[in-house]
Write an enzyme that holds these catalytic residues in place. Structure first.
Site, PDB file in Angstrom:
ATOM      1  N   ALA A   1       0.721  -1.188  -0.107  1.00  0.00           N
ATOM      2  CA  ALA A   1       0.087  -0.084   0.017  1.00  0.00           C
ATOM      3  C   ALA A   1       0.864   1.307  -0.034  1.00  0.00           C
ATOM      4  CB  ALA A   1      -1.024  -0.223   1.231  1.00  0.00           C
TER       5      ALA A   1
ATOM      6  N   GLY B   1       3.428   1.694  -2.035  1.00  0.00           N
ATOM      7  CA  GLY B   1       3.815   1.664  -3.261  1.00  0.00           C
ATOM      8  C   GLY B   1       2.897   2.768  -4.143  1.00  0.00           C
ATOM      9  N   ARG B   2       3.452   2.972  -5.157  1.00  0.00           N
ATOM     10  CA  ARG B   2       2.806   3.870  -6.251  1.00  0.00           C
ATOM     11  C   ARG B   2       1.372   3.004  -6.519  1.00  0.00           C
ATOM     12  NH1 ARG B   2       8.188   4.167  -9.630  1.00  0.00           N
ATOM     13  NH2 ARG B   2       8.379   1.944  -8.390  1.00  0.00           N
TER      14      ARG B   2
ATOM     15  N   LYS C   1       5.822 -14.451 -11.532  1.00  0.00           N
ATOM     16  CA  LYS C   1       4.224 -14.188 -11.524  1.00  0.00           C
ATOM     17  C   LYS C   1       3.672 -15.527 -12.032  1.00  0.00           C
ATOM     18  CE  LYS C   1       4.357  -9.157 -12.349  1.00  0.00           C
ATOM     19  NZ  LYS C   1       3.829  -8.137 -12.943  1.00  0.00           N
TER      20      LYS C   1
ATOM     21  N   ARG D   1       0.754 -17.657  -9.879  1.00  0.00           N
ATOM     22  CA  ARG D   1      -0.409 -18.056 -10.573  1.00  0.00           C
ATOM     23  C   ARG D   1      -0.797 -19.517 -10.562  1.00  0.00           C
ATOM     24  NH1 ARG D   1      -2.480 -15.493 -16.388  1.00  0.00           N
ATOM     25  NH2 ARG D   1      -3.669 -17.606 -16.708  1.00  0.00           N
TER      26      ARG D   1
HETATM   27  N1  LIG Z   1       2.777  -2.618 -16.494  1.00  0.00           N
HETATM   28  C1  LIG Z   1       3.527  -1.792 -15.957  1.00  0.00           C
HETATM   29  O1  LIG Z   1       4.016  -0.950 -16.925  1.00  0.00           O
HETATM   30  C2  LIG Z   1       3.865  -1.793 -14.803  1.00  0.00           C
HETATM   31  C3  LIG Z   1       5.108  -1.084 -14.292  1.00  0.00           C
HETATM   32  C4  LIG Z   1       5.518  -1.002 -12.905  1.00  0.00           C
HETATM   33  C5  LIG Z   1       4.934  -1.783 -12.031  1.00  0.00           C
HETATM   34  N2  LIG Z   1       3.946  -2.617 -12.373  1.00  0.00           N
HETATM   35  C6  LIG Z   1       3.137  -3.574 -11.329  1.00  0.00           C
HETATM   36  O2  LIG Z   1       2.662  -2.688 -10.504  1.00  0.00           O
HETATM   37  C7  LIG Z   1       2.675  -3.511  -9.205  1.00  0.00           C
HETATM   38  C8  LIG Z   1       3.350  -2.453  -8.246  1.00  0.00           C
HETATM   39  O3  LIG Z   1       4.272  -1.833  -8.532  1.00  0.00           O
HETATM   40  P1  LIG Z   1       4.813  -0.608  -8.027  1.00  0.00           P
HETATM   41  O4  LIG Z   1       5.824   0.067  -9.125  1.00  0.00           O
HETATM   42  O5  LIG Z   1       3.605   0.485  -7.873  1.00  0.00           O
HETATM   43  O6  LIG Z   1       5.475  -0.799  -6.520  1.00  0.00           O
HETATM   44  P2  LIG Z   1       6.287   0.227  -5.950  1.00  0.00           P
HETATM   45  O7  LIG Z   1       5.863   1.519  -6.036  1.00  0.00           O
HETATM   46  O8  LIG Z   1       7.756  -0.047  -5.956  1.00  0.00           O
HETATM   47  O9  LIG Z   1       5.922  -0.264  -4.321  1.00  0.00           O
HETATM   48  C9  LIG Z   1       5.973  -1.547  -3.822  1.00  0.00           C
HETATM   49  C10 LIG Z   1       5.401  -1.866  -2.645  1.00  0.00           C
HETATM   50  O10 LIG Z   1       5.629  -3.151  -2.347  1.00  0.00           O
HETATM   51  C11 LIG Z   1       5.948  -3.009  -0.842  1.00  0.00           C
HETATM   52  N3  LIG Z   1       6.724  -4.389  -0.449  1.00  0.00           N
HETATM   53  C12 LIG Z   1       7.917  -4.703  -1.030  1.00  0.00           C
HETATM   54  N4  LIG Z   1       8.246  -6.140  -0.468  1.00  0.00           N
HETATM   55  C13 LIG Z   1       7.454  -6.317   0.540  1.00  0.00           C
HETATM   56  C14 LIG Z   1       7.306  -7.089   1.744  1.00  0.00           C
HETATM   57  N5  LIG Z   1       8.081  -8.070   1.637  1.00  0.00           N
HETATM   58  N6  LIG Z   1       6.274  -7.153   2.308  1.00  0.00           N
HETATM   59  C15 LIG Z   1       5.256  -6.138   2.124  1.00  0.00           C
HETATM   60  N7  LIG Z   1       5.331  -5.128   1.354  1.00  0.00           N
HETATM   61  C16 LIG Z   1       6.481  -5.083   0.416  1.00  0.00           C
HETATM   62  C17 LIG Z   1       6.590  -1.797  -0.719  1.00  0.00           C
HETATM   63  O11 LIG Z   1       6.640  -1.494   0.752  1.00  0.00           O
HETATM   64  P3  LIG Z   1       7.694  -0.641   1.309  1.00  0.00           P
HETATM   65  O12 LIG Z   1       7.134   0.758   1.172  1.00  0.00           O
HETATM   66  O13 LIG Z   1       7.782  -0.779   2.851  1.00  0.00           O
HETATM   67  O14 LIG Z   1       8.966  -0.846   0.580  1.00  0.00           O
HETATM   68  C18 LIG Z   1       5.829  -0.743  -1.371  1.00  0.00           C
HETATM   69  O15 LIG Z   1       4.749  -0.589  -0.539  1.00  0.00           O
HETATM   70  C19 LIG Z   1       3.461  -4.820  -9.362  1.00  0.00           C
HETATM   71  O16 LIG Z   1       2.559  -5.686  -9.867  1.00  0.00           O
HETATM   72  C20 LIG Z   1       4.180  -4.302 -10.845  1.00  0.00           C
HETATM   73  O17 LIG Z   1       4.336  -5.535 -11.530  1.00  0.00           O
HETATM   74  C21 LIG Z   1       3.500  -2.644 -13.679  1.00  0.00           C
END
Ligand SMILES: NC(=O)c1ccc[n+]([C@@H]2O[C@H](COP(=O)([O-])OP(=O)(O)OC[C@H]3O[C@@H](n4cnc5c(N)ncnc54)[C@H](OP(=O)(O)O)[C@@H]3O)[C@@H](O)[C@H]2O)c1
Length: 308
Positions: A15, A17-18, A135, A139
């Site tokens: 939560a 994260g972005r 992933k 799944r």
């Molecule tokens: N399609 C696309 O172009 C694209 C691009 C980017 C991402 N995505 C997808 O979007 C999703 C989220 O990515 P994002 O870039 O939004 O992520 P992000 O901003 O890097 O945030 C990651 C989140 O996961 C948490 N986290 C990481 N390891 C954890 C753990 N062991 N336990 C609990 N929380 C944990 C982090 O917590 P902390 O704040 O504590 O570190 C943070 O809240 C993913 O499924 C990714 O594949 C898609």
């Protein structure tokens, strides 16, 4: 009973994260009691921005992490729906979450950290450096454990590649030259993060999406590189010099590039040369804008207006 008491209770993992933050806001906006699993280090710094914005949004903050099984189980036991938005490199860390969902036996829908391309469809699986395998393993686990689920495939988030109009190495849109990869007519898809969150939240009580994939192909957001260049030229009122990069040259560039540029080039190859976002048919009952026509979404054109 109040309306809120009848709505599914939603836990968002990732939560801070972005995408995770957008999911929390979308879930609250849809009237769901919403819980955010937040790692302990955020509680030690309560002034940090993701933490403050979750608290301000009125999410219930639960201290825990994927590495701390008791905290995970306790969080999962409080909800009907779990949405996970951890990055792909941490995808396998969802294994204890699947275990907790199984053990808690109260979760009616799990939406794992997908939010990209359907890896069962991609034609570049031999060159993705294991990106999709994590992933895929989750799944398989979800399905073998019989966990009710929905997979959300949004293709590219707008924050990825669109700020440079798919010009690797740039962090702003081009003003003079525009690289076209391959023939330039193969279409890719971009969806704004908060829209992905809105569509995701629409699925959670929808029986049509149970144990299915939801694809996002908003009609205003499916573009080839030639079309993207043309749209941008109209907006900046200037013709750009086109640099044509053949498929062979792109493959060579991929081979020679260091990480993380290599992965950007691979994703460009996948979407805009091989057509991995759009080459396959999907029916109307699995496409987000057709299932939920009332959801307003940001078009690529509107997004580009913010860059002019
Ligand atoms: N399609 C696309 O172009 C694209 C691009 C980017 C991402 N995505 C997808 O979007 C999703 C989220 O990515 P994002 O870039 O939004 O992520 P992000 O901003 O890097 O945030 C990651 C989140 O996961 C948490 N986290 C990481 N390891 C954890 C753990 N062991 N336990 C609990 N929380 C944990 C982090 O917590 P902390 O704040 O504590 O570190 C943070 O809240 C993913 O499924 C990714 O594949 C898609």
């Amino acid at each position: 009973m109040s309306e809120e008491a009848t709505r599914s209770r939603v836990l968002v993992v990732g939560a801070t994260g972005r995408l995770g933050g957008s999911l929390v806001r979308a879930s609250l906006a849809a009237g769901h009691p919403t819980f955010a699993l937040v790692r302990p280090h955020h509680f030690a710094l309560p002034d940090n921005i993701p933490f403050k914005s979750l608290a301000a949004a009125a999410a219930t903050l639960l201290k825990g992490s994927l590495e701390d099984y008791p905290s995970l189980l306790q969080a999962v036991r409080q909800v009907d729906v779990v949405i996970c938005a951890v990055p792909t490199k941490h995808a396998l860390e969802q294994k204890p979450l699947v275990r907790a969902i199984k053990e808690a036996a109260c979760v009616k829908r799990f939406i794992p950290a997908e939010f990209g391309v359907d890896h069962t469809k991609i034609k570049i699986s031999d060159m993705d450096h294991g990106f999709y395998e994590k992933k895929a393993e989750i799944r398989r686990l979800i399905e073998s454990e019989d966990i009710p689920h929905t997979y959300v495939y949004c293709n590219f988030l707008m924050r990825y590649l669109l700020p440079s109009l798919v010009q690797p190495g740039l962090d702003a849109p081009p003003r003079d030259e525009f690289m076209i990869f391959g023939g330039g007519n193969t279409k890719g898809i971009f969806v704004e993060e908060s829209d992905v969150a809105k569509f995701t939240v629409c699925t959670i009580e929808d029986p049509r999406t149970i144990n299915k994939s939801l694809y996002l192909r908003p009609p205003g957001n499916v573009y080839s590189l030639n079309e993207l260049a043309g749209l941008w030229e109209t907006k900046i009122k200037k013709r750009l010099k086109k640099i044509h990069i053949t498929e062979e040259q792109l493959l060579k560039n991929i081979h020679d590039a260091p990480f993380p540029l290599k992965m950007d080039l691979i994703f460009i190859y996948s979407a805009f040369v091989k057509g991995d976002h759009t080459y396959f048919e999907i029916d109307s009952i699995t496409e987000g804008t057709q299932l939920y026509p009332r959801v307003k979404y940001t078009t690529v054109s509107e997004y580009l207006d913010t860059l002019v």
